[in-house]
Design a protein around this motif. Structure first.
Motif, PDB file in Angstrom:
ATOM      1  N   ILE A 165     -18.051   0.610  -6.020  1.00 54.68           N
ATOM      2  CA  ILE A 165     -17.724   1.601  -4.997  1.00 54.68           C
ATOM      3  C   ILE A 165     -18.026   0.674  -3.565  1.00 54.68           C
ATOM      4  O   ILE A 165     -19.247   0.038  -3.455  1.00 54.68           O
ATOM      5  CB  ILE A 165     -18.566   2.859  -4.978  1.00 54.68           C
ATOM      6  CG1 ILE A 165     -18.572   3.482  -6.262  1.00 54.68           C
ATOM      7  CG2 ILE A 165     -18.312   3.683  -3.748  1.00 54.68           C
ATOM      8  CD1 ILE A 165     -17.042   4.008  -6.696  1.00 54.68           C
ATOM      9  N   VAL A 166     -16.950   0.631  -2.868  1.00 54.16           N
ATOM     10  CA  VAL A 166     -17.019   0.094  -1.269  1.00 54.16           C
ATOM     11  C   VAL A 166     -17.117  -1.487  -1.460  1.00 54.16           C
ATOM     12  O   VAL A 166     -16.099  -2.054  -0.790  1.00 54.16           O
ATOM     13  CB  VAL A 166     -18.400   0.434  -0.535  1.00 54.16           C
ATOM     14  CG1 VAL A 166     -18.250  -0.063   0.788  1.00 54.16           C
ATOM     15  CG2 VAL A 166     -18.216   2.168  -0.502  1.00 54.16           C
ATOM     16  N   GLN A 167     -17.977  -2.119  -2.129  1.00 56.30           N
ATOM     17  CA  GLN A 167     -18.204  -3.446  -2.167  1.00 56.30           C
ATOM     18  C   GLN A 167     -17.555  -4.067  -3.245  1.00 56.30           C
ATOM     19  O   GLN A 167     -17.919  -3.835  -4.716  1.00 56.30           O
ATOM     20  CB  GLN A 167     -19.553  -4.038  -2.244  1.00 56.30           C
ATOM     21  CG  GLN A 167     -19.822  -5.282  -2.191  1.00 56.30           C
ATOM     22  CD  GLN A 167     -19.338  -6.169  -1.060  1.00 56.30           C
ATOM     23  OE1 GLN A 167     -19.386  -5.473   0.162  1.00 56.30           O
ATOM     24  NE2 GLN A 167     -18.760  -7.333  -1.058  1.00 56.30           N
ATOM     25  N   ARG A 204      -7.163   1.217  -3.207  1.00 57.03           N
ATOM     26  CA  ARG A 204      -7.277   0.789  -2.190  1.00 57.03           C
ATOM     27  C   ARG A 204      -6.471   1.683  -1.115  1.00 57.03           C
ATOM     28  O   ARG A 204      -5.699   2.651  -1.554  1.00 57.03           O
ATOM     29  CB  ARG A 204      -6.404  -0.609  -1.977  1.00 57.03           C
ATOM     30  CG  ARG A 204      -7.340  -1.678  -2.554  1.00 57.03           C
ATOM     31  CD  ARG A 204      -6.604  -2.935  -2.547  1.00 57.03           C
ATOM     32  NE  ARG A 204      -5.507  -2.976  -3.918  1.00 57.03           N
ATOM     33  CZ  ARG A 204      -4.746  -3.775  -4.318  1.00 57.03           C
ATOM     34  NH1 ARG A 204      -4.864  -5.083  -3.725  1.00 57.03           N
ATOM     35  NH2 ARG A 204      -3.984  -3.784  -5.546  1.00 57.03           N
ATOM     36  N   ASP A 205      -6.949   1.743   0.092  1.00 56.88           N
ATOM     37  CA  ASP A 205      -6.151   2.555   1.192  1.00 56.88           C
ATOM     38  C   ASP A 205      -4.954   2.042   1.639  1.00 56.88           C
ATOM     39  O   ASP A 205      -4.307   1.077   1.416  1.00 56.88           O
ATOM     40  CB  ASP A 205      -7.295   3.140   2.205  1.00 56.88           C
ATOM     41  CG  ASP A 205      -7.390   1.909   3.054  1.00 56.88           C
ATOM     42  OD1 ASP A 205      -6.864   0.870   3.015  1.00 56.88           O
ATOM     43  OD2 ASP A 205      -8.598   2.056   3.807  1.00 56.88           O
ATOM     44  N   GLY A 206      -4.233   2.815   2.502  1.00 60.37           N
ATOM     45  CA  GLY A 206      -3.034   2.088   3.126  1.00 60.37           C
ATOM     46  C   GLY A 206      -2.887   1.246   3.942  1.00 60.37           C
ATOM     47  O   GLY A 206      -2.089   0.662   4.217  1.00 60.37           O
ATOM     48  N   ALA A 207      -4.217   0.700   4.279  1.00 59.44           N
ATOM     49  CA  ALA A 207      -4.122  -0.696   4.958  1.00 59.44           C
ATOM     50  C   ALA A 207      -4.828  -1.548   4.223  1.00 59.44           C
ATOM     51  O   ALA A 207      -4.822  -2.819   4.460  1.00 59.44           O
ATOM     52  CB  ALA A 207      -5.500  -0.425   5.939  1.00 59.44           C
ATOM     53  N   GLY A 208      -4.968  -1.288   2.937  1.00 57.32           N
ATOM     54  CA  GLY A 208      -5.034  -2.423   1.747  1.00 57.32           C
ATOM     55  C   GLY A 208      -6.724  -2.613   1.603  1.00 57.32           C
ATOM     56  O   GLY A 208      -6.999  -3.513   1.024  1.00 57.32           O
ATOM     57  N   GLN A 209      -7.431  -1.744   2.148  1.00 58.67           N
ATOM     58  CA  GLN A 209      -8.784  -1.904   2.076  1.00 58.67           C
ATOM     59  C   GLN A 209      -9.257  -1.391   0.795  1.00 58.67           C
ATOM     60  O   GLN A 209      -9.065  -0.121   0.189  1.00 58.67           O
ATOM     61  CB  GLN A 209      -9.600  -1.293   3.279  1.00 58.67           C
ATOM     62  CG  GLN A 209      -9.320  -1.650   4.809  1.00 58.67           C
ATOM     63  CD  GLN A 209      -9.834  -3.383   4.957  1.00 58.67           C
ATOM     64  OE1 GLN A 209     -11.093  -3.579   4.430  1.00 58.67           O
ATOM     65  NE2 GLN A 209      -9.009  -4.157   5.397  1.00 58.67           N
ATOM     66  N   PHE A 210     -10.454  -2.098   0.304  1.00 59.29           N
ATOM     67  CA  PHE A 210     -11.027  -1.656  -0.885  1.00 59.29           C
ATOM     68  C   PHE A 210     -11.767  -0.553  -0.949  1.00 59.29           C
ATOM     69  O   PHE A 210     -12.717  -0.354  -0.163  1.00 59.29           O
ATOM     70  CB  PHE A 210     -11.651  -3.066  -1.546  1.00 59.29           C
ATOM     71  CG  PHE A 210     -12.500  -2.697  -2.853  1.00 59.29           C
ATOM     72  CD1 PHE A 210     -12.186  -2.861  -4.073  1.00 59.29           C
ATOM     73  CD2 PHE A 210     -13.845  -2.317  -2.721  1.00 59.29           C
ATOM     74  CE1 PHE A 210     -12.696  -3.095  -5.132  1.00 59.29           C
ATOM     75  CE2 PHE A 210     -14.339  -2.037  -4.039  1.00 59.29           C
ATOM     76  CZ  PHE A 210     -13.880  -2.321  -5.267  1.00 59.29           C
ATOM     77  N   ILE A 229      -2.590   7.817   2.201  1.00 58.13           N
ATOM     78  CA  ILE A 229      -2.720   8.153   0.854  1.00 58.13           C
ATOM     79  C   ILE A 229      -3.245   6.641   0.167  1.00 58.13           C
ATOM     80  O   ILE A 229      -2.739   5.688   0.681  1.00 58.13           O
ATOM     81  CB  ILE A 229      -1.286   8.339   0.233  1.00 58.13           C
ATOM     82  CG1 ILE A 229      -0.812   9.776   0.801  1.00 58.13           C
ATOM     83  CG2 ILE A 229      -1.218   8.783  -1.328  1.00 58.13           C
ATOM     84  CD1 ILE A 229       0.774   9.966   0.255  1.00 58.13           C
ATOM     85  N   GLN A 230      -4.135   6.948  -0.775  1.00 54.92           N
ATOM     86  CA  GLN A 230      -4.644   5.881  -1.469  1.00 54.92           C
ATOM     87  C   GLN A 230      -3.801   5.403  -2.777  1.00 54.92           C
ATOM     88  O   GLN A 230      -3.194   6.396  -3.287  1.00 54.92           O
ATOM     89  CB  GLN A 230      -6.204   6.033  -1.766  1.00 54.92           C
ATOM     90  CG  GLN A 230      -7.017   6.347  -0.768  1.00 54.92           C
ATOM     91  CD  GLN A 230      -8.384   6.842  -1.038  1.00 54.92           C
ATOM     92  OE1 GLN A 230      -8.698   7.434  -1.750  1.00 54.92           O
ATOM     93  NE2 GLN A 230      -9.254   6.002  -0.274  1.00 54.92           N
ATOM     94  N   PRO A 237       0.602  -1.127   0.030  1.00 52.94           N
ATOM     95  CA  PRO A 237       0.099  -0.050  -0.100  1.00 52.94           C
ATOM     96  C   PRO A 237       0.727   1.269  -0.102  1.00 52.94           C
ATOM     97  O   PRO A 237       2.016   1.266   0.306  1.00 52.94           O
ATOM     98  CB  PRO A 237      -0.802  -0.109   1.126  1.00 52.94           C
ATOM     99  CG  PRO A 237       0.136  -0.996   2.133  1.00 52.94           C
ATOM    100  CD  PRO A 237       0.765  -1.886   1.263  1.00 52.94           C
ATOM    101  N   ALA A 238       0.311   2.366  -0.109  1.00 55.61           N
ATOM    102  CA  ALA A 238       1.042   3.603   0.000  1.00 55.61           C
ATOM    103  C   ALA A 238       0.997   4.107   1.362  1.00 55.61           C
ATOM    104  O   ALA A 238       0.530   3.394   2.372  1.00 55.61           O
ATOM    105  CB  ALA A 238       0.054   4.777  -1.080  1.00 55.61           C
ATOM    106  N   THR A 239       1.672   5.057   1.597  1.00 52.95           N
ATOM    107  CA  THR A 239       2.112   5.390   2.898  1.00 52.95           C
ATOM    108  C   THR A 239       0.664   5.839   3.628  1.00 52.95           C
ATOM    109  O   THR A 239      -0.241   6.146   2.780  1.00 52.95           O
ATOM    110  CB  THR A 239       2.935   6.862   3.060  1.00 52.95           C
ATOM    111  OG1 THR A 239       2.516   7.806   2.065  1.00 52.95           O
ATOM    112  CG2 THR A 239       4.292   6.494   2.493  1.00 52.95           C
TER     113      THR A 239
END
Length: 434
Positions: A415-417, A302-308, A279-280, A274-276
């Motif tokens: 989006i989201v899902q 995806r976000d910095g935690a790898g979440q979609f 940051i997405q 992931p990015a820092t």
């Protein structure tokens, strides 16, 4: 095999002078030649004139070489003739025929002045379907810039003696043989070569060639066989210079791929990161099969935690090359970022050629210049969008979405899902994150 035709090589070297004249007409020497030799016409219509200098004679002697290799890169479309100029990618000029009662003359007649997009109805009216698809694959720049001449055998559009030599040698050989042939200047050559046992001579001497030259020889023979089959079964063929250039380009791509494959065995497998924090990251990819005009692009955010957060898959109906579809993937990613009103984003692509072409401000990419211009404009306006390279192993989710777009031919946005087809890939990417 390594010897050169001296006359053809000389023409290619002299071509550099003519290229400078064409590519920089506002230079001092360009203005001098214009004032003296063709004040009331273009370079292509210029004649030798009275008491011409040796340099002008030399430049005109290479003009047929320019015509074979020069192509227009579409800008403001006001200088390019539909019927007399080369401007359609991978389309020989002899295939372009003006229909009766056609009122279109300039390329600008085929473009909507307000939207700066092609008018499909007009294009399909004057061109057969296969050529119309090639025209529609040209992406137009949203910026106003002049039409520009490019050297079509080179992907960066710059004149190189190496590619000019191949064209010049073909032209010289055609002139030598044309008096002994019937329509095809190479027919007599091949007939005589086979009569004197060319096959046996070639096989005997091929054993003494260096490995690199032998590989080139085999690649050219394969291209000749493929060209013969295309003519027999599809009614299409390439010119001799295009055949040689494309076969050597295939060999270069194959060699590079082999080097990458060998190096990948000695290194540990890379995974998506992931990015820092805060940051997405948006991974994008394109899918394209050669000899077709269909492609697809896809991307996952995806976000910095790898979440979609979001994803897209979009078919691209008119594609000219693999690089073009990779650029279209970056463009589609920028559109998603704009739609979601994101401020700071890292966009990753697995095509290093895309990164270098967007950053290379000195070259002109013949078939994708308008598309590259549009991407550069967005990146300039949005300085907090960063474009970087990721290996294919780190881009598997986007690759799967691009394949979906190619196979399904429908556009999707999630989006989201996330969709079910990428759930397993998303989980595998996040495993190293713990």
């Amino acid at each position: 095999m390594g010897s050169k035709n001296i006359y053809a090589y000389n023409l290619a070297m002299l071509g550099k002078q003519g290229w400078r004249l064409l590519s920089n007409p506002q230079s001092l020497i360009g203005q001098l030649y214009k004032a003296k030799y063709f004040p009331n016409c273009s370079f292509w219509e210029a004649e030798l004139g009275e008491s011409p200098s040796f340099s002008w004679r030399s430049i005109l002697s290479g003009r047929p070489l320019f015509k074979a290799g020069v192509q227009w890169c579409i800008g403001d479309r006001t200088q390019v003739s539909i019927w007399n100029d080369r401007w359609i990618p991978m389309c020989p000029q002899y295939l372009i025929h003006k229909p009766p009662d056609c009122v279109f003359e300039l390329v600008s007649d085929l473009i909507d002045a307000h939207t700066r997009q092609w008018i499909p109805e007009a294009i399909h009216t004057i061109f057969p379907p296969d050529i119309a698809k090639k025209v529609l694959s040209i992406t137009l720049s949203r910026q106003i810039r002049r039409d520009k001449l490019c050297w079509s055998p080179e992907k960066k559009g710059c004149y190189f003696v190496k590619t000019a030599y191949w064209i010049a040698r073909t032209k010289v050989l055609e002139n030598v043989l044309v008096s002994t042939s019937h329509g095809n200047p190479f027919l007599e050559l091949w007939r005589r070569l086979w009569q004197v046992g060319f096959k046996e001579w070639m096989l005997e001497n091929a054993l003494h060639l260096k490995k690199e030259l032998f590989a080139k020889l085999l690649m050219i023979f394969w291209a000749l066989w493929k060209n013969r089959n295309d003519l027999l079964w599809n009614g299409t063929k390439k010119s001799a210079d295009a055949l040689v250039l494309s076969s050597l380009a295939w060999l270069e791509d194959y060699t590079k791929a082999q080097l990458v494959e060998k190096s990948s065995h000695s290194k540990p497998r890379k995974t998506w990161t992931p990015a820092t924090s805060g940051i997405q990251k948006l991974n994008v990819d394109g899918s394209f099969i050669p000899n077709t005009t269909l492609g697809g692009v896809g991307g996952v955010l995806r976000d910095g935690a790898g979440q979609f957060h979001a994803a897209f898959a979009k078919p691209i109906p008119n594609v000219a090359s693999a690089r073009q579809v990779e650029l279209r993937a970056v463009e589609a990613g920028l559109n998603l970022v704009a739609t979601l009103q994101l401020s700071t984003v890292v966009i990753e692509t697995d095509c290093m050629d895309v990164i270098s072409s967007i950053g290379d401000m000195q070259s002109t990419y013949v078939h994708e210049e308008g598309l590259i211009d549009n991407i550069r404009q967005v990146l300039h306006q949005r300085p907090h969008i960063f474009l970087q390279y990721a290996p294919r192993a780190c881009n598997r989710v986007a690759h799967r979405l691009a394949n979906l777009a190619y196979e399904d031919s429908n556009s999707y946005v999630w989006i989201v899902q996330p969709p079910d087809l990428i759930l397993e890939l998303l989980k595998n990417d996040c495993k190293p994150l713990g």
